[in-house]
Scaffold this motif. Structure first.
Motif, short mmCIF file in Angstrom:
data_model
loop_
_atom_site.label_atom_id
_atom_site.label_comp_id
_atom_site.label_asym_id
_atom_site.label_seq_id
_atom_site.Cartn_x
_atom_site.Cartn_y
_atom_site.Cartn_z
N VAL A 43 54.16 -69.86 -35.19
CA VAL A 43 55.41 -68.94 -34.95
C VAL A 43 55.63 -68.73 -33.53
CG1 VAL A 43 56.63 -67.02 -35.59
CG2 VAL A 43 55.71 -68.01 -37.40
N ILE A 44 56.90 -69.17 -32.93
CA ILE A 44 56.83 -68.79 -31.62
C ILE A 44 58.10 -67.70 -31.43
CG2 ILE A 44 57.63 -69.92 -29.57
CD1 ILE A 44 56.75 -72.70 -30.52
N PRO A 45 58.02 -66.58 -30.94
CA PRO A 45 58.91 -65.43 -31.08
C PRO A 45 59.86 -65.64 -29.48
CG PRO A 45 56.69 -64.58 -30.37
CD PRO A 45 56.43 -66.03 -30.56
N LEU A 46 60.87 -66.19 -29.62
CA LEU A 46 61.71 -66.41 -28.78
C LEU A 46 63.01 -65.22 -28.92
CD1 LEU A 46 62.29 -70.11 -27.84
CD2 LEU A 46 60.82 -68.48 -26.89
N PHE A 47 62.74 -64.36 -29.61
CA PHE A 47 64.07 -63.46 -30.09
C PHE A 47 63.90 -62.01 -29.33
CE2 PHE A 47 60.63 -62.06 -32.69
CZ PHE A 47 60.80 -60.93 -33.37
N THR A 48 64.84 -61.26 -29.23
CA THR A 48 64.71 -60.16 -28.48
C THR A 48 65.71 -58.93 -29.11
OG1 THR A 48 65.28 -59.06 -26.29
CG2 THR A 48 66.56 -60.98 -26.79
N ASP A 49 65.62 -57.89 -28.65
CA ASP A 49 66.65 -56.77 -29.29
C ASP A 49 67.49 -56.35 -28.02
OD1 ASP A 49 64.72 -55.21 -27.84
OD2 ASP A 49 65.03 -53.30 -29.01
N ASP A 50 67.66 -56.82 -27.10
CA ASP A 50 68.01 -56.52 -25.61
C ASP A 50 69.33 -57.46 -25.51
OD1 ASP A 50 68.91 -55.68 -23.32
OD2 ASP A 50 67.19 -55.77 -22.28
N LYS A 51 70.44 -56.92 -25.77
CA LYS A 51 71.69 -57.94 -25.80
C LYS A 51 72.14 -58.00 -24.49
CE LYS A 51 73.06 -57.01 -30.69
NZ LYS A 51 73.95 -56.59 -31.58
N GLY A 52 71.75 -57.15 -23.32
CA GLY A 52 72.08 -57.40 -22.17
C GLY A 52 71.34 -57.93 -21.23
N TYR A 53 70.15 -58.53 -21.54
CA TYR A 53 68.97 -58.92 -20.63
C TYR A 53 69.43 -60.20 -19.93
CZ TYR A 53 64.57 -60.05 -18.76
OH TYR A 53 63.86 -60.56 -17.69
N VAL A 54 69.43 -60.05 -18.79
CA VAL A 54 69.55 -61.36 -17.78
C VAL A 54 68.26 -61.81 -17.14
CG1 VAL A 54 70.94 -62.66 -16.02
CG2 VAL A 54 71.88 -60.93 -17.83
N PRO A 55 67.68 -62.88 -17.41
CA PRO A 55 66.36 -63.16 -16.66
C PRO A 55 66.54 -63.28 -15.10
CG PRO A 55 66.70 -64.92 -18.47
CD PRO A 55 67.95 -63.93 -18.18
N SER A 56 65.54 -63.04 -14.38
CA SER A 56 65.59 -62.76 -13.30
C SER A 56 65.24 -64.05 -12.19
CB SER A 56 64.69 -61.64 -12.42
OG SER A 56 63.35 -62.00 -12.76
N SER A 57 64.53 -64.92 -13.05
CA SER A 57 64.22 -66.09 -12.20
C SER A 57 64.37 -67.34 -13.24
CB SER A 57 62.86 -65.89 -11.89
OG SER A 57 62.24 -67.09 -11.44
N VAL A 58 64.82 -68.60 -12.86
CA VAL A 58 65.24 -69.64 -13.61
C VAL A 58 64.59 -70.75 -12.69
CG1 VAL A 58 66.91 -71.22 -14.54
CG2 VAL A 58 66.98 -68.91 -14.88
N THR A 59 63.87 -71.44 -13.26
CA THR A 59 63.45 -73.02 -12.66
C THR A 59 63.54 -74.22 -13.29
OG1 THR A 59 61.39 -73.70 -11.60
CG2 THR A 59 61.16 -72.88 -13.41
N ARG A 60 63.67 -75.40 -12.65
CA ARG A 60 63.72 -76.46 -13.35
C ARG A 60 62.31 -77.02 -13.77
NH1 ARG A 60 68.85 -78.91 -12.52
NH2 ARG A 60 70.07 -78.09 -11.26
N ILE A 61 62.16 -77.36 -15.10
CA ILE A 61 61.24 -77.83 -15.54
C ILE A 61 61.34 -79.29 -16.24
CG2 ILE A 61 59.03 -77.68 -16.89
CD1 ILE A 61 59.33 -74.57 -16.74
N ARG A 62 60.44 -80.32 -15.98
CA ARG A 62 60.55 -81.77 -16.52
C ARG A 62 59.59 -81.70 -17.38
NH1 ARG A 62 63.13 -86.63 -15.85
NH2 ARG A 62 64.15 -85.81 -14.12
N VAL A 63 60.17 -82.24 -18.86
CA VAL A 63 59.15 -82.68 -19.78
C VAL A 63 59.66 -84.01 -20.32
CG1 VAL A 63 58.33 -82.04 -22.21
CG2 VAL A 63 58.88 -80.33 -20.63
#
Length: 527
Positions: A143-163
């Motif tokens: 099980v991978i938990p990608l959920f949250t209870d914070d509806k207003g959260y905006v991540p501070s860092s986004v990066t490009r990842i190649r798979v």
């Protein structure tokens, strides 16, 4: 058998392989991922569409922590090709089904009660699943938990990842990723993050992707090696719920009429449990109001309380939503309209003609109510003392002394306790002095008055939950318990509602928690 990629063995299942009905969509039956979304909102709908577009085996909603999770388990086990369950989107408010599903996989269930271990969801029981079915689920999937209870959260860092051949813009924890030497994702409701995780799960073993999941809501950090593991078994495990039965655990410690303890998942089941205990263990006590059957010093811990929503206009609170699911069918005064009206009167400090006790007035206009109630006698006594001490001559007073005293004392002493508690919690959320008092020792020790049953309510914030403790000295449990617990629940919900508006940043994750309800004399009238 079918192959997904070289060296990966898949299990043949029918095109309509699910066993239980539900709010879900089917995709590629050989895909190793299932996506579960706890909250049924627009974000959840977009994530389900994203998952199906990515080709997952199944994607849908699971809003409840009992029957809903049971259906997820049964449908996943019907397809051995599913090796990952990704929980995405927002948490289901109140039910906390996302937390329950994660804790089921991580910790399992109590072997006797089948309550999910280390889980705060109030109704996280799986009575319809055998233990072997639960354990098979825990072994088959990750099980991978990608959920949250914070509806207003905006991540501070986004990066490009190649798979493989694809590139993704992934929200990450830059510092943790650098520290550990692999990608640590910052959990949010990003559709791109969901695509990234799904794509990682279909890689071949030699191209496996190491990913860290930092989930603020669950306060966990998990490291996963993601690749397509192939089918768990050569054939599905088919299990169907014959009788959908939800019987939540009610824990009782009661060997005598004195010192009873009850832990209940909601008001409905707590009410029935205590009524049964009064009938079984209660002793008959004659009172001035009639013969009662009584338990003494009862503590009831409610793991879940009714939810409310509010609006305010010109200083008056209006209940715009009230969860009616906690009202038992066998409660004599079960009118939702009357209960809502009672809650509004309580919150606004208004008296209701049909009730002797004016808890709302004492909560929102403490001392003003007392002075008005006892004005003739109390005013005379106070006036007499004042004239003796400071020699005020009555000739200089152009209005009755009672009126002069009432205005002066109220001006000095009246307090809106609910407002004060909210303001104090905002300033000192971890302190222990957030108390509302209903009992006034100046007047309530008199034998010739209607004594208030409410004594005090205390609030404490712990683990982002407002926990409420309410003490009531005497309680007609059969006819008043649901009104009173709904009233206290409305107060707790209102405190959270106001705090979120006073300081949205500080209290964005605050939720209503347990209600601890302590009763001195817990009785019903014998008719």
């Amino acid at each position: 058998m079918r192959c997904w990629c070289v060296g990966v063995v898949k299990c043949e299942v029918s095109d309509k392989w699910t066993v239980e009905s539900g709010d879900y969509y089917l995709g590629n039956k050989y895909h190793p991922v299932a996506v579960v979304v706890p909250a049924k909102d627009d974000v959840g709908r977009r994530l389900i569409k994203t998952a199906i577009d990515e080709g997952v085996a199944i994607a849908g909603f699971c809003q409840t922590a009992n029957i809903g999770i049971e259906k997820v388990v049964i449908n996943v086990l019907a397809n051995p090709n599913i090796r990952y369950v990704v929980i995405a989107g927002h948490e289901s408010k109140g039910h906390r089904s996302g937390e329950a599903l994660y804790c089921l996989w991580k910790y399992g269930v109590d072997l006797v009660t089948k309550r999910i271990l280390r889980c705060g969801a109030p109704t996280s029981y799986l009575p319809n699943l055998p233990i072997e079915v639960i354990e098979r689920f825990r072994k088959q999937v990750t099980v991978i938990p990608l959920f949250t209870d914070d509806k207003g959260y905006v991540p501070s860092s986004v990066t490009r990842i190649r798979v493989g051949s694809r590139e993704f813009k992934v929200p990450i924890h830059a510092g943790m990723s650098k520290q550990f030497g692999f990608t640590v994702v910052d959990v949010c409701t990003s559709e791109e993050l969901l695509r990234f995780i799904i794509h990682c799960c279909i890689q071949e073993l030699e191209n496996k992707v190491t990913v860290g999941i930092s989930n603020r809501y669950l306060d966990v950090f998990e490291v996963y090696e993601l690749y397509d593991k192939g089918a768990f078994d050569t054939k599905p495990l088919i299990y169907k719920v014959v009788h959908e039965e939800y019987v939540p655990e009610v824990r009782v410690v009661a060997n005598s009429p004195i010192g009873v303890f009850v832990e209940a998942p909601d008001l409905k089941h707590g009410y029935r449990a205590v009524m049964h205990l009064i009938d079984e263990l209660g002793i008959e006590v004659p009172t001035r109001h009639g013969l009662t059957k009584e338990l003494q010093y009862v503590t009831i811990v409610y793991r879940s309380i009714p939810r409310f929503d509010f609006s305010e206009e010109n200083g008056r609170v209006k209940v715009t939503y009230m969860d009616e699911s906690h009202i038992p069918d066998d409660y004599p005064l079960k009118s939702p309209h009357d209960i809502r009206r009672y809650c509004e009167a309580l919150l606004n400090g208004e008296a209701q003609i049909e009730f002797h006790y004016t808890y709302g007035e004492r909560m929102r206009h403490f001392f003003n109510y007392e002075i008005t109630r006892f004005r003739p006698k109390l005013g005379d006594e106070l006036w007499s003392e004042l004239t003796k001490k400071i020699l005020i001559q009555s000739m200089f007073i152009r209005e009755p002394p009672h009126e002069v005293l009432q205005r002066a004392v109220v001006r000095l002493c009246e307090v809106d306790q609910l407002r004060a508690v909210i303001e104090n919690i905002a300033k000192a959320p971890n302190e222990r002095f957030h108390v509302i008092a209903y009992w006034n020792p100046v007047t309530d020790h008199r034998a010739d008055v209607h004594h208030p049953c409410f004594v005090m309510t205390q609030f404490m914030i712990r683990n982002s939950r407002l926990v409420t403790c309410h003490y009531i000295r005497s309680h007609d449990f059969e006819n008043a318990h649901i009104h009173n617990t709904y009233g206290v629940s409305a107060i707790a919900n209102y405190v959270v509602w106001k705090l979120k508006r006073l300081n949205p940043q500080q209290f964005s994750n605050l939720d209503v928690g347990e209600l601890v309800y302590v009763v001195g004399s817990c009785h019903k009238y014998v008719r």
